[in-house]
Structure formats: C-alpha cells, structure tokens
Design an enzyme around this catalytic site. Structure first.
Site, PDB file in Angstrom:
ATOM      1  CG  ASP A  55      -1.947  -1.101   1.239  1.00  0.00           C
ATOM      2  OD1 ASP A  55      -1.820  -2.044   0.437  1.00  0.00           O
ATOM      3  OD2 ASP A  55      -2.893  -1.027   2.051  1.00  0.00           O
ATOM      4  CE  LYS A  89      -4.833   1.885   3.183  1.00  0.00           C
ATOM      5  NZ  LYS A  89      -3.670   1.160   3.736  1.00  0.00           N
ATOM      6  CE  LYS A 103      -6.451  -1.499   3.125  1.00  0.00           C
ATOM      7  NZ  LYS A 103      -5.089  -2.035   3.322  1.00  0.00           N
TER       8      LYS A 103
END
Length: 221
Positions: free
Chosen positions: A89, A152, A181
């Site tokens: 991430d 995300k 996400k």
C-alpha cells in the site's frame, strides 16, 4: 457474505510492539482475514508465521506522508517483497498532486507498480481527507493510468478516514475493474457493510475481529 475475506487486519501505529503483531497474526489465522497489514519492519516475521495459511502479508510504502523520493519507494517495495509481502500500500506524493504535477504523481505510482509487478498487488493511498473532490478524481485516474491494482482512501495519520461518499466517488472514477480499499475509522459491521455496498472490495481496519463479531471497535486504524 464472508466479511473476513474483505479485511486487511491492520497494525500500523508507531508504538506497535512485537506482542501486538503476534496478536494480529493469531487473529488473522483464526478468522482467515485477507491479509495482515503491518509496517515493513514486521513483514518478515508475519510472512514466516503466515506462509502456510491463506492470509497474505501487506505492508506500506512511503508511509505515512508519501513524500519520500520515488527511488526510496522502489527500494522499500523491493525489500518488502524480498521479506515476503505480496501486497503493498503506497502513499502518493500529495504535495505534487496539489501542485498540479500529475505527470510526477503518475510516474511515482507507476514506479512502485513496476517494482511489484508479478510479485505483489499495489494499492495506492490517495489520502482523501487532504483532497478536494477534483483532486480525489485526479488521483484515482492517475492510479488507474499507472496500472495499480487498488485505490485506497487513507493512511489513518492525516485526520479523517474512509467515508461512504468517497468510496462511491472512487468506485465511479476507476470503474469496475480496479479494487477500492476503505481505510481509516472503519470500526463496526454496519460501517463495513455500507463501505462494501458503496463499492469497496477491501477494508483496512485494526477492528477486524470486532467487525466480524458484530461488535464495536475502538481504533482509528
């Protein structure tokens, strides 16, 4: 719906201890969460504990500010993969996005995507709480152009976390083929189901056990 398969069971606080990592690993094994998401220092331990389970190891790159050099992000990605991470991430360079330097932002994302290609999924943290609606859309488009696997919402370190409205906007922007996400402040079953209904395909939360148990978590992460 098997909610556990949506959850990246997360422990990213700066004062994270070995004991707390052991705890989330055991919880992840028990509930078969999608992954554990930990700082790079803990990747190797988590990999060794989880390699014979379906639970993946996720880590963070350029975290939490996104303001490290692209070369540093590439190095971090390579090291994380060598240590056993199969999901990364990464945080975008928010300042360059706000400076309208979209070419830099896309190149920065693409460098991590290329480093991870064939070895790890790349999720791109756009830090929604710091962005205007236009900037959120631009960031999502840049991540898609760079061939990332997910967008995300948040690091959990810049105030504000995932909202249903942001998830809906992100899903509309990237279309059906990318992952989305929701991360930051997702603490219970109701919030989780609302995020999934809005288009989230992964939930980042340290309250994973509370979520799957139908209870209320307390952490912001």
């Amino acid at each position: 719906m098997d909610l556990a398969k949506y959850i990246d069971h997360t422990q990213l606080k700066p004062d994270t201890t070995k004991q707390s990592i052991v705890k989330i690993v055991e919880e992840a094994k028990q509930h078969e969460f999608a992954s554990v998401c930990v700082n790079p220092h803990w990747v190797s331990y988590c990999y060794n504990e989880l390699k014979d389970t379906p639970v993946k190891v996720c880590t963070v790159i350029g975290f939490p500010l996104g303001a490290t050099s692209t070369e540093t992000k590439i190095f971090e990605t390579n090291q994380a993969i060598a240590d056993g991470a199969t999901e990364v991430d990464m945080v975008i360079n928010v300042g360059e996005l706000k400076s309208n330097n979209d070419a830099f932002v896309e190149k920065d994302i693409r460098a991590v995507v290329e480093a991870a290609k064939g070895k790890a999924l790349t999720k791109v943290i756009i830090e929604t709480s710091l962005l205007t609606e236009d900037e959120k859309v631009r960031a999502c488009k840049l991540a898609k152009n760079a061939e990332a696997d997910y967008v995300k919402t948040s690091t959990g370190f810049s105030g504000g976390g995932a909202t249903v409205e942001d998830i809906r906007l992100m899903r509309e922007t990237v279309g059906p083929e990318m992952g989305v996400k929701a991360s930051g402040g997702v603490r219970d079953l109701e919030q989780t189901e609302a995020m999934i209904e809005a288009g989230a395909t992964r939930i980042g939360a340290s309250s994973g056990v509370a979520i799957v148990s139908g209870e209320q978590g307390t952490s912001d992460y």
